[in-house]
Design a protein around this motif. Structure first.
Motif: not given
Length: 316
Positions: A104, A108, A261, A310, A313
Motif C-alpha cells: 500500500t 495506494e 491509505m 488491504r 479498506f
C-alpha cells in the motif's frame, strides 16, 4: 408583424462561500429594496439552512432577527464561488500507468484517487528485482511511485508521490467536485492534513535500519504508544479531523485518501512488522474517516474483495 425578441439567457444562480463570515461581523442586508446596517449572529452549515444560512440582527431594530442568504447581503467577507470552467476529461486524450511495489504505502492514495475519480489506469506493481532493472534506465535518484502519462505517441514519466497525487486530484472529480480543491481555503485544508500526516510518517524510517527483528518491532510499537514520537502528532491529527465531514470540508479529497491509505500502514494488518492492531484506539476520528471514505461507492467497489494488508479498506 414585428420580429419576436430572443429571450435573454437565464443567469445561473450565484453560489456563495460563507466561510469568511464570523459572529459579530458588520454587514449590510437588503430588506424591501433598501440596505440596512446589520450584525452577523450565526452562520449555519445545516442543509435545511442552505438558502439562508446567516442569522443577522438589524442595527437599531432590536429583536428583529432574520435568516438571510448571500443574495441579500453586502460584506467583504462574503465571496461568490466561481464555477469551474468546463473542460473535456483528460482521460479522453491520455492514458495512465502507475508503477509501485505491491504494497500500500505511498502508491495506494494514488490508486484510490484514480478509482474515486473514475479515471482508468493500469496498475503495474513491481518486484524489487524489476525495480532494480528499471531504475538503471532512469535518472540517478529516481524513486517510485512513477506515473506514466501517455498522450498519442508521447509518454511523460512523473515522479514524487504527493505531486502525482495532486495531479490526479486536479484532473479527477467526484460528483462534479475536483478531488484537489479549486477553492483556495479548501485547498489549504487539504494540504494542511496531508502535511500533518507527514509529521507522523517519517518517524518510522529509522526503524528500517534496525537489523534485530525483535528490536525493530519493539521500536515501532513504542512509536505509536503514549510518549512515542508518532503518538502526539496522531492525536493532533485526530482532533483536526473532527473539524469537517471530510478532511478538507464537506466533500472528499485527496487528503482523505492520503490519511487513510498512509496511516493504516501503522496498524495491523500491515506489511510493517511491529505496529499493533489497536494503534488508533485513542483516535476515533481517524477510524471514522477511514470508514466514511471507504464507504464511498467507487472505493467500496475497488476494495470489495480486499484481503491481507488491504483488508481494512473493505467495508460491509
Amino acid at each position: 408583424m414585428a420580429p419576436k425578441q430572443k429571450k435573454a439567457a437565464k443567469e445561473a444562480p450565484k453560489v456563495y462561500d460563507y466561510s469568511g463570515l464570523e459572529e459579530g461581523m458588520k454587514c449590510q442586508v437588503e430588506a424591501d429594496g433598501s440596505y440596512y446596517a446589520a450584525e452577523v449572529l450565526k452562520v449555519s452549515t445545516a442543509k435545511t439552512r442552505s438558502k439562508a444560512p446567516v442569522k443577522v440582527s438589524y442595527k437599531g431594530y432590536e429583536g428583529y432577527d432574520e435568516w438571510v442568504g448571500g443574495d441579500r447581503m453586502k460584506s467583504k467577507a462574503l465571496k461568490v464561488v466561481k464555477p469551474e470552467p468546463k473542460s473535456k476529461p483528460v482521460t479522453e486524450k491520455s492514458t495512465f500507468k502507475l508503477n509501485y511495489f505491491g504494497i500500500t504505502a505511498l502508491g495506494e492514495p494514488i490508486r484510490a484517487t484514480f478509482k474515486l475519480a473514475g479515471i482508468p489506469f493500469e496498475n503495474e506493481p513491481m518486484t524489487g528485482e524489476q525495480w532494480g532493472e528499471l531504475k538503471k534506465t532512469l535518472p540517478e535518484g529516481s524513486q517510485m511511485p512513477i506515473l506514466h502519462a501517455t498522450k498519442g505517441d508521447s509518454t511523460e514519466m512523473m515522479f514524487q508521490s504527493r505531486a502525482i497525487l495532486r495531479y490526479v486530484g486536479s484532473i479527477g472529480s467526484y460528483k462534479g467536485v475536483r478531488l484537489y480543491p479549486t477553492n483556495v481555503k479548501e485547498r489549504y485544508y487539504c494540504d494542511e492534513v496531508i502535511e500533518m500526516v507527514e509529521d507522523v510518517r517519517p518517524h518510522m524510517v529509522p526503524t528500517f535500519a534496525i537489523e534485530d527483528q525483535a528490536e525493530k518491532e519493539a521500536a515501532r510499537l513504542a512509536l505509536v504508544r503514549p510518549g512515542g514520537k508518532m503518538y502526539t502528532p496522531l492525536l493532533k491529527l485526530n482532533e483536526r479531523l473532527g473539524k469537517f465531514p471530510f478532511a478538507a470540508g464537506k466533500n472528499p479529497s485527496i487528503a482523505d485518501a492520503y490519511v487513510v491509505m498512509v496511516l493504516f500502514m501503522l496498524q495491523q494488518p500491515s506489511f510493517l512488522d511491529g505496529f499493533p492492531s489497536d494503534t488508533f484506539k485513542d483516535m476515533p476520528n481517524i477510524t471514522a474517516l477511514k470508514d466514511k471514505f471507504c464507504a464511498l461507492p467507487p472505493i467500496k467497489e475497488y476494495y470489495k474483495d480486499a484481503e491481507g494488508i488491504r483488508a481494512p479498506f473493505k467495508v460491509a
